[in-house]
Design a protein around this motif. Sequence first.
Motif, PDB file in Angstrom:
ATOM      1  N   LEU A 214      54.948 -33.442 -46.416  1.00  0.00           N
ATOM      2  CA  LEU A 214      54.021 -32.258 -45.751  1.00  0.00           C
ATOM      3  C   LEU A 214      52.582 -32.031 -46.015  1.00  0.00           C
ATOM      4  O   LEU A 214      52.465 -31.563 -47.164  1.00  0.00           O
ATOM      5  N   VAL A 215      51.343 -32.760 -45.778  1.00  0.00           N
ATOM      6  CA  VAL A 215      50.533 -33.105 -46.306  1.00  0.00           C
ATOM      7  C   VAL A 215      49.060 -31.790 -45.945  1.00  0.00           C
ATOM      8  O   VAL A 215      49.011 -31.214 -44.779  1.00  0.00           O
ATOM      9  N   LEU A 216      48.995 -31.682 -47.018  1.00  0.00           N
ATOM     10  CA  LEU A 216      47.759 -30.825 -47.144  1.00  0.00           C
ATOM     11  C   LEU A 216      46.451 -31.550 -47.215  1.00  0.00           C
ATOM     12  O   LEU A 216      45.006 -30.841 -47.066  1.00  0.00           O
ATOM     13  N   GLN A 217      46.760 -32.860 -47.779  1.00  0.00           N
ATOM     14  CA  GLN A 217      45.106 -33.263 -48.184  1.00  0.00           C
ATOM     15  C   GLN A 217      44.970 -34.998 -48.627  1.00  0.00           C
ATOM     16  O   GLN A 217      46.378 -35.183 -48.746  1.00  0.00           O
ATOM     17  N   ASP A 218      44.857 -36.269 -47.516  1.00  0.00           N
ATOM     18  CA  ASP A 218      45.069 -37.647 -47.780  1.00  0.00           C
ATOM     19  C   ASP A 218      43.159 -37.980 -47.709  1.00  0.00           C
ATOM     20  O   ASP A 218      42.591 -37.841 -46.319  1.00  0.00           O
ATOM     21  N   ARG A 219      42.436 -37.809 -48.299  1.00  0.00           N
ATOM     22  CA  ARG A 219      41.325 -37.603 -48.740  1.00  0.00           C
ATOM     23  C   ARG A 219      40.207 -36.779 -49.280  1.00  0.00           C
ATOM     24  O   ARG A 219      39.593 -36.268 -49.157  1.00  0.00           O
ATOM     25  N   GLU A 220      40.736 -36.445 -47.742  1.00  0.00           N
ATOM     26  CA  GLU A 220      40.204 -35.152 -46.265  1.00  0.00           C
ATOM     27  C   GLU A 220      41.132 -34.314 -46.409  1.00  0.00           C
ATOM     28  O   GLU A 220      42.305 -35.046 -46.381  1.00  0.00           O
ATOM     29  N   TRP A 221      40.874 -33.012 -46.568  1.00  0.00           N
ATOM     30  CA  TRP A 221      41.606 -31.939 -46.268  1.00  0.00           C
ATOM     31  C   TRP A 221      42.445 -32.089 -45.545  1.00  0.00           C
ATOM     32  O   TRP A 221      41.519 -31.688 -44.065  1.00  0.00           O
ATOM     33  N   ASP A 222      43.463 -31.221 -45.242  1.00  0.00           N
ATOM     34  CA  ASP A 222      43.642 -31.632 -43.076  1.00  0.00           C
ATOM     35  C   ASP A 222      43.571 -29.359 -43.132  1.00  0.00           C
ATOM     36  O   ASP A 222      44.571 -29.136 -43.374  1.00  0.00           O
ATOM     37  N   ALA A 223      42.781 -29.506 -42.553  1.00  0.00           N
ATOM     38  CA  ALA A 223      42.662 -27.609 -42.216  1.00  0.00           C
ATOM     39  C   ALA A 223      43.693 -27.186 -41.443  1.00  0.00           C
ATOM     40  O   ALA A 223      43.973 -25.917 -42.119  1.00  0.00           O
ATOM     41  N   ALA A 224      44.411 -28.198 -40.533  1.00  0.00           N
ATOM     42  CA  ALA A 224      45.527 -26.435 -39.985  1.00  0.00           C
ATOM     43  C   ALA A 224      46.744 -26.157 -40.630  1.00  0.00           C
ATOM     44  O   ALA A 224      46.723 -25.032 -41.205  1.00  0.00           O
ATOM     45  N   ASN A 225      47.103 -27.989 -41.716  1.00  0.00           N
ATOM     46  CA  ASN A 225      47.830 -27.782 -42.818  1.00  0.00           C
ATOM     47  C   ASN A 225      46.916 -26.544 -43.831  1.00  0.00           C
ATOM     48  O   ASN A 225      48.491 -25.526 -44.443  1.00  0.00           O
TER      49      ASN A 225
END
Length: 390
Positions: A214-225
């Motif tokens: 469950l991703v929070l950041q993948d280079r950029e931050w996942d705003a929804a999560n």
Amino acid sequence: QSVASTAPQRHCGAHLSIALWVHHFVGSLVSFPSSAAFSLTDKCGQFSGLSSISEPYPQMRIPVIAALGLLACEGSYAFRRPVSGRRSVLRMGLISEIQEALVKRHEVPQIARVLDSLDNVAMGKELAENHEAHGGARQEASSFIEGLTAQPWYDASQFAWCSRLEESADIIKEELQSALTPEGSEALKQRGTNIWVHAVEEAALSYGPDWKTLVLQDREWDAANCRLFPRTAEILRKVTADKDAIVPSVEAFFARQAPGTGIKPHTDFCNFILTAHLGLEIPAGDCWIKVGNEARGWENGKCMLFDTSFIHSTANNTDKDRYVLLLRTWHPELSQDEREALSFVFKATSDPTILEKKTKPASSSDLSGLSMKERKKRRQKAASAKKGFS
């Protein structure tokens, strides 16, 4: 080294499969024929070629990075060269364009190792070594920065940001546990993105179908999560007065390993990104990760830090799920200039149009039009001259 037959979906965390060291790094890939290969043309020491795809493969609906013949899969930062017995049909252009852009943004001596790394990728040079100082631990990387300390395990207690994460472990665990309740799971389903997704096909042989993220950041931050895990996101993103306490993450996500499963021995093919695990829900019993020749068990509330360019594997031989917060972080010996240069490489491979944007005029140390050997010679000369004036 075969080409991926199936493209990944949106990146859902480290370790999901072999990837570009430059992207851990294209967001919109599709099928890449296994017969495709690239042509490296070296005329007068210069890489030439266009970032276009020749007529035999009009079906390859992929961004320019594919023209480099690189695999773009999730969770590692490794370039891969497709190999084929047929005549090469792809040409090498993007690497030289990226290098040209980099030398217009940085003083060349400050990013020499990054430029060398790109050269090594272009020439197909790989890092493969058995480290006798670490019991013969095997390290393999197709994308690497030369001169970095190579060791399977790091002492997490020596890193201020690891200590800060451990101090916040109860808060992070509480948010995770809330998300695992029926109500929390429904909220994730309704408002989250890529919730508890498993490894993509390319990585399935190593990771299996029961390793999910469950991703929070993948280079950029996942705003929804991040909105669903606000306190965890705040902890990870907090800028502290102590720069050493700032988490140097490139990726951040929760990782779940189902009971009775494991990840087979493999490498992530990149030596300038380290991996950290913060234990959140660790079942008692036979539950471990092995990096190099040493296996260690996770502990609740404790960080472990290691280099996944070394062969590594995991096992959860218990009857409960194992949860950790997994971070990808810069190798501590990378300079700020090198981190910025590598970040630019990530962005340029994901969106090559940024290479067309104006940058400051090239400095007198612009070496982009020279061969790799000549560039190194000029860089060494420039660095020596600069040192003499300091």
